[in-house]
Design a protein around this motif. Structure first.
Motif, PDB file in Angstrom:
ATOM      1  N   ARG A 198     -10.814-127.823  -9.226  1.00  0.00           N
ATOM      2  CA  ARG A 198     -10.440-128.931 -10.103  1.00  0.00           C
ATOM      3  C   ARG A 198      -8.928-129.013 -10.277  1.00  0.00           C
ATOM      4  O   ARG A 198      -8.349-130.094 -10.313  1.00  0.00           O
ATOM      5  N   GLU A 199      -8.279-127.858 -10.341  1.00  0.00           N
ATOM      6  CA  GLU A 199      -6.815-127.841 -10.493  1.00  0.00           C
ATOM      7  C   GLU A 199      -6.143-128.453  -9.266  1.00  0.00           C
ATOM      8  O   GLU A 199      -5.195-129.230  -9.388  1.00  0.00           O
ATOM      9  N   ILE A 200      -6.666-128.139  -8.085  1.00  0.00           N
ATOM     10  CA  ILE A 200      -6.073-128.684  -6.851  1.00  0.00           C
ATOM     11  C   ILE A 200      -6.292-130.184  -6.780  1.00  0.00           C
ATOM     12  O   ILE A 200      -5.373-130.947  -6.449  1.00  0.00           O
ATOM     13  N   LEU A 201      -7.493-130.643  -7.095  1.00  0.00           N
ATOM     14  CA  LEU A 201      -7.760-132.075  -7.082  1.00  0.00           C
ATOM     15  C   LEU A 201      -6.909-132.811  -8.107  1.00  0.00           C
ATOM     16  O   LEU A 201      -6.496-133.957  -7.891  1.00  0.00           O
ATOM     17  N   GLY A 202      -6.612-132.140  -9.218  1.00  0.00           N
ATOM     18  CA  GLY A 202      -5.820-132.756 -10.276  1.00  0.00           C
ATOM     19  C   GLY A 202      -4.382-133.041  -9.897  1.00  0.00           C
ATOM     20  O   GLY A 202      -3.674-133.757 -10.618  1.00  0.00           O
TER      21      GLY A 202
ATOM     22  N   ASP B 104      -6.062-125.038  -0.008  1.00  0.00           N
ATOM     23  CA  ASP B 104      -6.657-124.073  -0.939  1.00  0.00           C
ATOM     24  C   ASP B 104      -7.968-124.575  -1.522  1.00  0.00           C
ATOM     25  O   ASP B 104      -8.782-123.779  -2.005  1.00  0.00           O
ATOM     26  N   LEU B 105      -8.175-125.900  -1.513  1.00  0.00           N
ATOM     27  CA  LEU B 105      -9.443-126.449  -1.989  1.00  0.00           C
ATOM     28  C   LEU B 105     -10.596-125.931  -1.137  1.00  0.00           C
ATOM     29  O   LEU B 105     -11.670-125.599  -1.654  1.00  0.00           O
ATOM     30  N   LEU B 106     -10.377-125.862   0.167  1.00  0.00           N
ATOM     31  CA  LEU B 106     -11.411-125.339   1.057  1.00  0.00           C
ATOM     32  C   LEU B 106     -11.627-123.850   0.802  1.00  0.00           C
ATOM     33  O   LEU B 106     -12.770-123.372   0.791  1.00  0.00           O
ATOM     34  N   ASP B 107     -10.536-123.120   0.606  1.00  0.00           N
ATOM     35  CA  ASP B 107     -10.663-121.692   0.274  1.00  0.00           C
ATOM     36  C   ASP B 107     -11.508-121.495  -0.980  1.00  0.00           C
ATOM     37  O   ASP B 107     -12.325-120.573  -1.062  1.00  0.00           O
ATOM     38  N   ALA B 108     -11.296-122.371  -1.971  1.00  0.00           N
ATOM     39  CA  ALA B 108     -12.016-122.233  -3.237  1.00  0.00           C
ATOM     40  C   ALA B 108     -13.520-122.365  -3.039  1.00  0.00           C
ATOM     41  O   ALA B 108     -14.301-121.842  -3.844  1.00  0.00           O
ATOM     42  N   TYR B 109     -13.945-123.062  -1.996  1.00  0.00           N
ATOM     43  CA  TYR B 109     -15.372-123.225  -1.731  1.00  0.00           C
ATOM     44  C   TYR B 109     -15.838-122.435  -0.516  1.00  0.00           C
ATOM     45  O   TYR B 109     -16.909-122.697   0.042  1.00  0.00           O
TER      46      TYR B 109
ATOM     47  N   ILE C 182     -14.141-136.781  -5.496  1.00  0.00           N
ATOM     48  CA  ILE C 182     -13.752-136.803  -4.083  1.00  0.00           C
ATOM     49  C   ILE C 182     -14.412-138.008  -3.428  1.00  0.00           C
ATOM     50  O   ILE C 182     -15.627-138.061  -3.256  1.00  0.00           O
ATOM     51  N   LEU C 183     -13.599-138.984  -3.054  1.00  0.00           N
ATOM     52  CA  LEU C 183     -14.109-140.204  -2.434  1.00  0.00           C
ATOM     53  C   LEU C 183     -14.242-140.056  -0.926  1.00  0.00           C
ATOM     54  O   LEU C 183     -15.178-140.584  -0.334  1.00  0.00           O
ATOM     55  N   GLU C 184     -13.284-139.383  -0.313  1.00  0.00           N
ATOM     56  CA  GLU C 184     -13.308-139.143   1.128  1.00  0.00           C
ATOM     57  C   GLU C 184     -12.711-137.775   1.391  1.00  0.00           C
ATOM     58  O   GLU C 184     -11.776-137.361   0.691  1.00  0.00           O
ATOM     59  N   LEU C 185     -13.231-137.090   2.399  1.00  0.00           N
ATOM     60  CA  LEU C 185     -12.685-135.792   2.774  1.00  0.00           C
ATOM     61  C   LEU C 185     -12.957-135.559   4.252  1.00  0.00           C
ATOM     62  O   LEU C 185     -14.102-135.686   4.692  1.00  0.00           O
ATOM     63  N   ASP C 186     -11.904-135.245   5.006  1.00  0.00           N
ATOM     64  CA  ASP C 186     -12.039-134.896   6.420  1.00  0.00           C
ATOM     65  C   ASP C 186     -11.451-133.525   6.667  1.00  0.00           C
ATOM     66  O   ASP C 186     -10.311-133.250   6.256  1.00  0.00           O
ATOM     67  N   VAL C 187     -12.210-132.664   7.292  1.00  0.00           N
ATOM     68  CA  VAL C 187     -11.681-131.414   7.840  1.00  0.00           C
ATOM     69  C   VAL C 187     -11.669-131.607   9.350  1.00  0.00           C
ATOM     70  O   VAL C 187     -12.715-131.569   9.997  1.00  0.00           O
TER      71      VAL C 187
END
Length: 720
Positions: A469-473, A489-494, A670-675
């Motif tokens: 949430r902090e990263i998305l913020g 880091d968002l990916l790391d968090a999950y 999260i509306l869109e996300l591409d890895v």
């Protein structure tokens, strides 16, 4: 049917807006009810003393209590009428009146008021802007259409009233019957999911069919349809496939059509048989409602016409079915029965002089073969063949063997008589052999659907939701709502693996980070204003430690030269990932307005937009669903080690997909996300780059952990 039983089996109905004026909707509904309805009809109109022999009451408060109110008054009065229904305890209302959400902003406001009244009184409301509803067991035709439905076991819903009237007129000609019919209208309260749930529980509904322009509660629809499919197959036409079609749907009913890709994925996951035409819709429905279950996909064709027999063989070859191979005993039986000019191989040609006895004997032999799951009886008219007698023989043999048989009695008047005789046995007839094959394929598709299992979605508990949430913020501090590699880091968090590295904002920091990474590094410009970094030379691969400072300065200079006003956040310094034995894939998600997160997997890197080799699912997804997504792309052999390559760690890719699915489900912001790429190698998978779009207004909400329920609908086989 639970809470909707009063809607389809009311003992009394009030028509609010009843009138005897010629050509009026209020008169048409009264006349339709008077024709066949078993219950009491109450007329409500303060400006009439009576209507067509019915005493008129001023309002619902004065009228006798009824189970269902049909509302045919102007829009503003319609809302007050629905409120009156709630106040006197009427739970079921059909609003015929138009002038709501389909007409613009003023109508949309009016529709919201109607929804609020329905919620206040817990009402079942069909419409507004509806043709009405029918239920043949009680003779109820509460519509202003010209025809009542024939009795049957198909329940039908449509978002277009005109489609209902056209289908009913056609169905009478085709002798197709219905149990319930609903014109959904604007779906202000009750929608397709409510009716799927009700008909799935209804013992008198054998098949659910429908015409939809949109699905309002996509994820709930999937779960409800899966439960209904245990006993009740569902066949739908979903319009708006093209961009122009989607726009037309929106202007027609106020429906916000979701992406076609989401509907394709969602309907498949729901176990819906999706078709393109009315003919396909009811070809499938007739087969599913009248024929036995298909035990296996091997089909025998018995015909007196060689050319049409070849046509049927080609149609089987173009389908997912197989042409049955007969046993030696079966072939010997055919040799004994048939003349020398005939053939006992599949398709079985009994030749043109065959009478009913020869036809019957050949079909009997074919159905007796354990390798045959179904049969098509394909006939051309001759002087020695009675279609009516052949139909009776076919019906008797289907009943004896319990295997589905469909007719393709070709011709005109004689074929009509034969088709009518077949219908007496629940057997459909098709002039075109390809349609006969399609009807059997519908049975095959439904068998596969009914045997599916839906494992529970795994929730990973080793995720850091607060960190995510902090990263998305961080988008709240920006002029736009996009994040790039600075959000790795968002990916790391999950728990989605990423290479070692950091985003730095000075040459000195770049050198420091690179020094902690073994070997050469990858460096990428970080800017929300530059989406395609490779196109401007914003990526450097294989940078040696001694060149890190110069590479940093070069990347920043390139960014400013390309776009002087670009917001450059720095440079990402990242460990190199060995691509020699790896495959670049993409995992991603896009939030659909109706279905929620739509997960994507495919061949990644620079090829994703060129090759478009992807698979899609509505999230969240289970482990088997993620694995199927990986397996079904055309490039899957690359991951399995094609041409001597070492196989990729597919388990790691599957887990990454599941973790991404959980991330986008738990954070609707999260509306869109591409890895892209997610590099899949023999020793695991690594996310190399990320790009996402965030809705800041949803960041205040707590992460959702209410993954939709899933149910095992059958016992898994031992190898599952």
């Amino acid at each position: 049917m639970g809470r909707l039983s009063g809607l389809f089996a009311p003992s009394s109905i009030a028509v609010v807006g009843a009138t005897d004026r010629e050509g009026s909707v209020g008169r048409a509904i009264i006349e339709n009810l008077d024709a066949d309805y078993d219950g009491d009809v109450v007329a409500v109109n303060p400006y009439r003393g009576s209507v067509l022999g019915h005493t008129c009451y001023d309002d619902l408060e004065e009228a006798p209590y009824v189970d269902l109110a049909v509302v045919v008054v102007p829009p503003d009065a319609a809302i007050e009428t629905v409120r009156s229904a709630g106040e006197v305890g009427i739970k079921n209302v059909v609003v015929i009146t138009a002038g709501f959400g389909e007409t613009g902003s003023e109508g949309a406001t009016r529709e919201q008021e109607l929804q609020a009244v329905a919620e206040e009184y817990d009402l079942n409301v069909v419409g507004p802007n509806s043709l009405g509803i029918m239920s043949t067991p009680v003779g109820m035709n509460a519509t202003f259409g010209p025809d009542n439905a024939l009795d049957g076991s198909i329940s039908f819903m449509s978002q277009s009233g005109a489609f209902v009237t056209a289908v009913l007129d056609w169905a009478i000609q085709q002798d197709i019957g219905f149990k319930d019919v609903v014109s959904l209208g604007n779906k202000a309260v009750l929608d397709e999911t409510d009716f799927v749930e009700a008909w799935g529980e209804d013992d008198d509904t054998d098949v659910i069919v429908g015409y939809l322009e949109g699905i309002d509660r996509g994820r709930e629809f999937i779960e409800t349809a899966r439960e209904a499919n245990d006993d009740t197959p569902m066949v739908l036409v979903k319009s708006g496939r093209t961009e122009a079609g989607a726009q037309a749907a929106s202007s027609h009913t106020g429906t916000m059509a979701g992406a076609e890709a989401a509907y394709e994925a969602g309907l498949e996951q729901a176990g819906v048989l999706r078709v393109d035409t009315v003919q396909e819709l009811f070809d499938a429905a007739r087969a599913l409602s009248g024929l036995p279950e298909l035990p296996k996909d091997d089909v025998a064709v018995v015909t007196n016409a060689g050319g049409p027999g070849v046509m049927a063989t080609d149609a089987v070859g173009d389908s997912s079915l197989n042409l049955a191979s007969f046993s030696d005993a079966t072939l010997e039986s055919f040799d004994e029965l048939l003349p020398d000019e005939a053939t006992g191989y599949n398709p079985v040609d009994v030749i043109g002089d065959a009478d009913v006895a020869r036809f019957r004997g050949a079909l009997d032999i074919a159905l007796n073969d354990d390798g045959v799951g179904a049969a098509i009886v394909l006939a051309a008219p001759t002087a020695v063949l009675s279609y009516e007698e052949l139909a009776d023989a076919v019906g008797e043999l289907q009943a004896e063997y319990g295997k589905p048989v469909v007719g393709a009695f070709m011709g005109g008047e004689s074929a009509e008589r034969g088709a009518a005789a077949l219908r007496e046995h629940g057997i459909p007839n098709y002039f075109d052999p390809a349609r006969a094959v399609d009807s059997l394929e519908a049975l095959s598709r439904y068998r596969e659907i009914s045997e599916r299992t839906y494992p529970e979605h795994e929730t990973f508990e080793d995720v850091d939701r607060e960190r995510a949430r902090e990263i998305l913020g961080r988008v709240e501090e920006r002029s736009d709502n996009r994040l790039g590699v600075e959000a790795m880091d968002l990916l790391d968090a999950y728990g989605i693996p990423t290479p070692d590295g950091e985003v730095v904002d000075s040459p000195a920091e770049a050198e420091s980070v690179a020094a902690d990474i073994e070997g050469d590094v990858v460096m990428k410009i970080v800017s929300p204003d530059i989406l395609h970094k490779s196109d401007i030379g914003g990526v450097r691969v294989g940078v040696e430690q001694a060149d890190v400072r110069d590479a940093y300065e070069d990347l920043v200079a390139r960014a400013h030269n390309y776009q002087p006003d670009a917001d450059v956040l720095g440079v990402q310094v990242q460990a190199m990932v060995d691509l020699d034995d790896a495959t670049e894939t993409i995992i991603g998600a896009n939030r659909d307005p109706q279905f929620g997160p739509l997960l994507l997997f495919g061949l990644g890197g620079i090829f994703v937009e060129v090759l478009e080799d992807t698979s899609l699912r509505v999230g969240p997804i289970s482990e088997p669903e993620a694995r199927t997504m990986v397996d079904e792309i055309k490039a899957a052999p690359l991951l399995r080690g094609a041409r001597g390559r070492e196989p990729a760690d597919v388990d790691a890719v599957v887990e990454a997909l599941q973790r991404l699915s959980q991330l986008v489900w738990e954070f609707p912001a999260i509306l869109e996300l591409d890895v892209n790429p997610l590099v899949a190698g023999p020793d695991g998978a690594n996310a190399i780059d990320v790009r996402l779009t965030v809705d800041p207004d949803q960041l205040a909400d707590e992460p959702r952990t209410d993954a939709p329920s899933t149910t095992d609908h059958s016992t898994p086989s031992p190898d599952q």
